[in-house]
Write a protein that holds these residues in place. Structure first.
Motif, PDB file in Angstrom:
ATOM      1  N   GLY A 278       0.986  -1.474   0.172  1.00  0.00           N
ATOM      2  CA  GLY A 278      -0.334  -0.237  -0.357  1.00  0.00           C
ATOM      3  C   GLY A 278       0.815   1.300   0.114  1.00  0.00           C
ATOM      4  O   GLY A 278       1.200   2.744   0.387  1.00  0.00           O
ATOM      5  N   ARG A 279       1.986   0.760  -0.263  1.00  0.00           N
ATOM      6  CA  ARG A 279       3.159   2.236  -1.032  1.00  0.00           C
ATOM      7  C   ARG A 279       3.250   2.637  -1.793  1.00  0.00           C
ATOM      8  O   ARG A 279       3.204   1.728  -2.345  1.00  0.00           O
ATOM      9  N   ALA A 280       3.959   3.730  -2.099  1.00  0.00           N
ATOM     10  CA  ALA A 280       4.766   4.129  -3.617  1.00  0.00           C
ATOM     11  C   ALA A 280       6.231   2.866  -3.336  1.00  0.00           C
ATOM     12  O   ALA A 280       6.349   2.877  -2.727  1.00  0.00           O
ATOM     13  N   PRO A 281       6.287   2.464  -5.039  1.00  0.00           N
ATOM     14  CA  PRO A 281       7.530   1.608  -5.348  1.00  0.00           C
ATOM     15  C   PRO A 281       9.412   3.028  -5.076  1.00  0.00           C
ATOM     16  O   PRO A 281       8.890   3.963  -4.200  1.00  0.00           O
ATOM     17  N   VAL A 282       9.592   2.094  -4.429  1.00  0.00           N
ATOM     18  CA  VAL A 282      10.929   2.137  -3.231  1.00  0.00           C
ATOM     19  C   VAL A 282      12.324   0.713  -4.643  1.00  0.00           C
ATOM     20  O   VAL A 282      11.883  -0.130  -4.842  1.00  0.00           O
ATOM     21  N   ILE A 283      13.785   1.601  -3.857  1.00  0.00           N
ATOM     22  CA  ILE A 283      14.466   1.037  -4.639  1.00  0.00           C
ATOM     23  C   ILE A 283      14.237  -0.476  -4.440  1.00  0.00           C
ATOM     24  O   ILE A 283      14.735  -1.486  -5.281  1.00  0.00           O
ATOM     25  N   HIS A 284      14.232  -0.991  -3.322  1.00  0.00           N
ATOM     26  CA  HIS A 284      13.975  -2.138  -2.631  1.00  0.00           C
ATOM     27  C   HIS A 284      13.071  -3.383  -3.970  1.00  0.00           C
ATOM     28  O   HIS A 284      13.233  -4.045  -3.700  1.00  0.00           O
ATOM     29  N   ASP A 285      12.241  -2.838  -4.317  1.00  0.00           N
ATOM     30  CA  ASP A 285      10.689  -3.513  -4.917  1.00  0.00           C
ATOM     31  C   ASP A 285      11.355  -3.551  -5.802  1.00  0.00           C
ATOM     32  O   ASP A 285      10.940  -5.292  -6.978  1.00  0.00           O
ATOM     33  N   LEU A 286      12.124  -2.973  -6.732  1.00  0.00           N
ATOM     34  CA  LEU A 286      12.969  -3.685  -7.783  1.00  0.00           C
ATOM     35  C   LEU A 286      13.911  -3.886  -8.079  1.00  0.00           C
ATOM     36  O   LEU A 286      14.597  -5.182  -8.652  1.00  0.00           O
ATOM     37  N   THR A 287      14.737  -3.901  -6.413  1.00  0.00           N
ATOM     38  CA  THR A 287      16.036  -4.873  -6.605  1.00  0.00           C
ATOM     39  C   THR A 287      14.934  -6.511  -6.788  1.00  0.00           C
ATOM     40  O   THR A 287      15.900  -7.532  -6.927  1.00  0.00           O
ATOM     41  N   VAL A 288      14.252  -5.760  -5.681  1.00  0.00           N
ATOM     42  CA  VAL A 288      13.746  -8.226  -5.468  1.00  0.00           C
ATOM     43  C   VAL A 288      13.456  -8.484  -6.956  1.00  0.00           C
ATOM     44  O   VAL A 288      14.202  -9.947  -7.168  1.00  0.00           O
ATOM     45  N   ALA A 289      12.194  -7.343  -7.510  1.00  0.00           N
ATOM     46  CA  ALA A 289      12.517  -7.950  -8.673  1.00  0.00           C
ATOM     47  C   ALA A 289      13.497  -7.856 -10.049  1.00  0.00           C
ATOM     48  O   ALA A 289      12.958  -9.811 -10.635  1.00  0.00           O
ATOM     49  N   PHE A 290      14.287  -7.820 -10.387  1.00  0.00           N
ATOM     50  CA  PHE A 290      15.349  -8.087 -10.892  1.00  0.00           C
ATOM     51  C   PHE A 290      15.854  -8.983 -10.256  1.00  0.00           C
ATOM     52  O   PHE A 290      16.371  -9.936 -10.839  1.00  0.00           O
ATOM     53  N   ALA A 291      16.126  -9.928  -8.521  1.00  0.00           N
ATOM     54  CA  ALA A 291      16.866 -10.460  -8.107  1.00  0.00           C
ATOM     55  C   ALA A 291      15.945 -11.760  -8.462  1.00  0.00           C
ATOM     56  O   ALA A 291      16.783 -13.319  -8.088  1.00  0.00           O
ATOM     57  N   ILE A 292      14.646 -11.985  -7.753  1.00  0.00           N
ATOM     58  CA  ILE A 292      13.564 -13.199  -8.423  1.00  0.00           C
ATOM     59  C   ILE A 292      13.955 -13.496  -9.961  1.00  0.00           C
ATOM     60  O   ILE A 292      14.255 -15.051  -9.865  1.00  0.00           O
ATOM     61  N   TRP A 293      14.470 -12.187 -10.688  1.00  0.00           N
ATOM     62  CA  TRP A 293      14.521 -13.457 -12.427  1.00  0.00           C
ATOM     63  C   TRP A 293      15.872 -13.224 -12.340  1.00  0.00           C
ATOM     64  O   TRP A 293      16.578 -14.200 -13.920  1.00  0.00           O
ATOM     65  N   GLY A 294      16.707 -12.863 -11.489  1.00  0.00           N
ATOM     66  CA  GLY A 294      18.254 -13.357 -11.960  1.00  0.00           C
ATOM     67  C   GLY A 294      18.896 -11.926 -12.795  1.00  0.00           C
ATOM     68  O   GLY A 294      20.190 -12.516 -13.452  1.00  0.00           O
ATOM     69  N   PHE A 295      18.707 -11.516 -12.535  1.00  0.00           N
ATOM     70  CA  PHE A 295      19.225 -10.538 -13.436  1.00  0.00           C
ATOM     71  C   PHE A 295      19.743  -9.593 -12.862  1.00  0.00           C
ATOM     72  O   PHE A 295      21.361  -8.646 -13.415  1.00  0.00           O
ATOM     73  N   LEU A 296      20.647 -10.086 -11.615  1.00  0.00           N
ATOM     74  CA  LEU A 296      21.795  -9.264 -10.647  1.00  0.00           C
ATOM     75  C   LEU A 296      22.369 -10.114 -11.219  1.00  0.00           C
ATOM     76  O   LEU A 296      23.043  -9.887  -9.970  1.00  0.00           O
ATOM     77  N   ASP A 297      22.278 -10.874 -11.131  1.00  0.00           N
ATOM     78  CA  ASP A 297      23.771 -12.381 -11.543  1.00  0.00           C
ATOM     79  C   ASP A 297      24.287 -12.722 -13.020  1.00  0.00           C
ATOM     80  O   ASP A 297      23.818 -13.278 -13.765  1.00  0.00           O
ATOM     81  N   PRO A 298      25.582 -12.048 -12.485  1.00  0.00           N
ATOM     82  CA  PRO A 298      26.105 -12.021 -13.920  1.00  0.00           C
ATOM     83  C   PRO A 298      26.661 -13.806 -14.077  1.00  0.00           C
ATOM     84  O   PRO A 298      26.734 -14.043 -15.234  1.00  0.00           O
TER      85      PRO A 298
END
Length: 175
Positions: A94-114
Protein backbone atom coordinates in the motif's frame (compact mmCIF):
# COMPACT_ATOMS: atom_id res chain seq x y z
CA UNK A 1 -3.93 43.68 -3.11
CA UNK A 2 -1.67 45.87 -1.05
CA UNK A 3 0.20 48.68 -2.73
CA UNK A 4 3.47 50.28 -1.67
CA UNK A 5 3.14 53.29 0.67
CA UNK A 6 4.42 55.76 -1.91
CA UNK A 7 1.49 55.06 -4.29
CA UNK A 8 -1.12 57.78 -3.81
CA UNK A 9 -4.66 56.58 -2.96
CA UNK A 10 -7.64 58.91 -3.43
CA UNK A 11 -9.36 59.55 -0.07
CA UNK A 12 -12.77 58.50 -1.43
CA UNK A 13 -11.57 54.91 -2.21
CA UNK A 14 -12.40 52.51 0.60
CA UNK A 15 -9.96 49.66 1.21
CA UNK A 16 -11.17 46.24 0.15
CA UNK A 17 -11.85 43.56 2.76
CA UNK A 18 -13.17 40.00 2.73
CA UNK A 19 -16.87 39.37 2.48
CA UNK A 20 -18.69 36.04 2.16
CA UNK A 21 -20.34 35.22 -1.16
CA UNK A 22 -24.11 35.54 -1.37
CA UNK A 23 -24.52 31.87 -2.33
CA UNK A 24 -22.57 28.93 -0.84
CA UNK A 25 -22.82 25.81 -3.03
CA UNK A 26 -23.67 22.45 -1.49
CA UNK A 27 -20.87 19.98 -0.75
CA UNK A 28 -19.69 17.61 -3.47
CA UNK A 29 -20.60 13.93 -3.34
CA UNK A 30 -19.15 11.08 -5.39
CA UNK A 31 -22.44 10.16 -7.02
CA UNK A 32 -21.58 10.08 -10.70
CA UNK A 33 -22.37 6.88 -12.63
CA UNK A 34 -18.72 5.97 -13.24
CA UNK A 35 -17.50 6.61 -9.70
CA UNK A 36 -16.02 3.61 -7.93
CA UNK A 37 -17.79 2.67 -4.71
CA UNK A 38 -15.26 1.38 -2.19
CA UNK A 39 -11.83 0.09 -3.17
CA UNK A 40 -10.34 -0.31 -6.62
CA UNK A 41 -11.64 -3.40 -8.46
CA UNK A 42 -9.45 -6.47 -8.52
CA UNK A 43 -9.34 -9.22 -11.07
CA UNK A 44 -7.65 -10.71 -14.08
CA UNK A 45 -5.99 -8.06 -16.23
CA UNK A 46 -6.76 -5.13 -13.94
CA UNK A 47 -3.27 -4.82 -12.51
CA UNK A 48 -2.34 -3.64 -9.03
CA UNK A 49 -3.05 -0.07 -8.06
CA UNK A 50 -0.83 1.96 -5.79
CA UNK A 51 0.28 5.52 -5.15
CA UNK A 52 2.96 7.30 -7.19
CA UNK A 53 3.70 4.35 -9.44
CA UNK A 54 5.44 6.56 -11.97
CA UNK A 55 8.34 6.95 -9.55
CA UNK A 56 9.27 3.34 -10.33
CA UNK A 57 10.43 4.55 -13.77
CA UNK A 58 12.96 6.83 -12.09
CA UNK A 59 14.15 3.97 -9.91
CA UNK A 60 14.32 1.53 -12.83
CA UNK A 61 16.57 3.93 -14.75
CA UNK A 62 19.17 3.47 -12.00
CA UNK A 63 19.56 -0.15 -13.07
CA UNK A 64 20.40 0.70 -16.70
CA UNK A 65 23.85 -0.63 -17.51
CA UNK A 66 23.94 -2.75 -14.33
CA UNK A 67 21.68 -5.60 -15.41
CA UNK A 68 23.34 -8.91 -16.22
CA UNK A 69 21.81 -9.78 -19.57
CA UNK A 70 22.45 -12.93 -21.53
CA UNK A 71 22.77 -13.08 -25.33
CA UNK A 72 19.41 -12.43 -26.95
CA UNK A 73 17.99 -10.45 -24.00
CA UNK A 74 17.17 -6.76 -24.17
CA UNK A 75 17.60 -4.24 -21.38
CA UNK A 76 14.26 -2.55 -22.07
CA UNK A 77 12.51 -5.92 -21.93
CA UNK A 78 14.14 -6.83 -18.61
CA UNK A 79 13.30 -3.45 -17.10
CA UNK A 80 9.66 -3.47 -18.25
CA UNK A 81 9.04 -7.00 -17.04
CA UNK A 82 10.69 -6.48 -13.65
CA UNK A 83 9.16 -3.01 -13.27
CA UNK A 84 5.68 -4.48 -13.20
CA UNK A 85 6.71 -7.07 -10.61
CA UNK A 86 8.12 -4.23 -8.48
CA UNK A 87 4.89 -2.24 -8.81
CA UNK A 88 2.87 -5.22 -7.66
CA UNK A 89 5.16 -5.62 -4.65
CA UNK A 90 4.78 -1.95 -3.72
CA UNK A 91 1.00 -2.13 -4.06
CA UNK A 92 0.86 -5.14 -1.73
CA UNK A 93 2.28 -2.91 0.98
CA UNK A 94 0.00 0.00 0.00
CA UNK A 95 2.83 2.40 -0.73
CA UNK A 96 4.79 4.03 -3.51
CA UNK A 97 7.61 1.99 -5.06
CA UNK A 98 11.06 2.05 -3.48
CA UNK A 99 14.43 0.81 -4.75
CA UNK A 100 14.04 -2.46 -2.83
CA UNK A 101 10.96 -3.35 -4.89
CA UNK A 102 13.03 -3.23 -8.06
CA UNK A 103 15.96 -5.02 -6.43
CA UNK A 104 13.64 -7.89 -5.44
CA UNK A 105 12.08 -8.02 -8.91
CA UNK A 106 15.43 -8.10 -10.72
CA UNK A 107 16.87 -10.62 -8.22
CA UNK A 108 13.94 -13.03 -8.58
CA UNK A 109 14.48 -13.21 -12.31
CA UNK A 110 18.29 -13.38 -12.05
CA UNK A 111 19.04 -10.05 -13.74
CA UNK A 112 21.49 -9.06 -10.99
CA UNK A 113 23.48 -12.31 -11.25
CA UNK A 114 26.41 -12.37 -13.70
CA UNK A 115 26.05 -16.16 -13.96
CA UNK A 116 22.34 -17.04 -13.59
CA UNK A 117 21.19 -20.68 -13.73
CA UNK A 118 20.81 -21.83 -17.32
CA UNK A 119 17.29 -23.16 -16.75
CA UNK A 120 16.19 -19.77 -15.33
CA UNK A 121 17.60 -18.02 -18.41
CA UNK A 122 15.78 -20.54 -20.63
CA UNK A 123 12.55 -19.77 -18.76
CA UNK A 124 12.85 -15.98 -18.71
CA UNK A 125 14.11 -15.40 -22.26
CA UNK A 126 10.80 -16.15 -24.05
CA UNK A 127 8.76 -14.56 -21.23
CA UNK A 128 10.62 -11.24 -21.36
CA UNK A 129 11.16 -11.12 -25.11
CA UNK A 130 9.47 -8.03 -26.52
CA UNK A 131 7.77 -6.84 -23.30
CA UNK A 132 9.63 -3.54 -23.62
CA UNK A 133 7.21 -2.71 -26.43
CA UNK A 134 4.06 -0.93 -25.19
CA UNK A 135 1.67 -3.36 -26.92
CA UNK A 136 2.72 -6.35 -24.79
CA UNK A 137 0.60 -5.72 -21.71
CA UNK A 138 -0.66 -9.31 -21.58
CA UNK A 139 2.88 -10.67 -21.60
CA UNK A 140 3.87 -8.28 -18.78
CA UNK A 141 0.85 -9.43 -16.77
CA UNK A 142 1.96 -13.04 -17.25
CA UNK A 143 5.39 -12.24 -15.80
CA UNK A 144 3.86 -10.48 -12.81
CA UNK A 145 1.31 -13.22 -12.19
CA UNK A 146 4.01 -15.90 -12.15
CA UNK A 147 5.58 -14.46 -9.00
CA UNK A 148 3.70 -15.63 -5.89
CA UNK A 149 2.55 -13.08 -3.33
CA UNK A 150 4.57 -14.88 -0.63
CA UNK A 151 7.75 -14.15 -2.58
CA UNK A 152 6.87 -10.50 -3.03
CA UNK A 153 6.30 -10.12 0.71
CA UNK A 154 9.83 -11.35 1.49
CA UNK A 155 12.51 -8.94 2.64
CA UNK A 156 15.12 -8.18 -0.05
CA UNK A 157 17.85 -9.95 1.96
CA UNK A 158 15.68 -13.08 2.14
CA UNK A 159 15.18 -13.04 -1.64
CA UNK A 160 18.91 -12.64 -2.21
CA UNK A 161 19.61 -15.46 0.27
CA UNK A 162 17.16 -17.79 -1.56
CA UNK A 163 18.57 -16.98 -5.00
CA UNK A 164 20.02 -18.82 -6.95
CA UNK A 165 19.67 -22.07 -5.00
CA UNK A 166 15.89 -21.81 -4.64
CA UNK A 167 14.90 -19.68 -7.63
CA UNK A 168 12.14 -22.14 -8.59
CA UNK A 169 10.60 -21.64 -5.14
CA UNK A 170 10.77 -17.84 -5.56
CA UNK A 171 8.78 -18.18 -8.80
CA UNK A 172 6.34 -20.73 -7.40
CA UNK A 173 7.62 -23.51 -9.68
CA UNK A 174 8.75 -25.90 -6.92
CA UNK A 175 5.63 -28.01 -6.67
Amino acid sequence: MAAPEFVPVPPAVRPRSYSSPDHVPEGWLADRPADIAGRQPEGRGLGYQGPDQGYALVLAARFRGRLQLQPGEGEDDAIEGALNVALRRASLFGRAPVIHDLTVAFAIWGFLDPDPPADLVALRRPLFEGVGHPFHYGERRAIVDMVPEETLRLMPVDVQAAYPGRWQELLGLDG
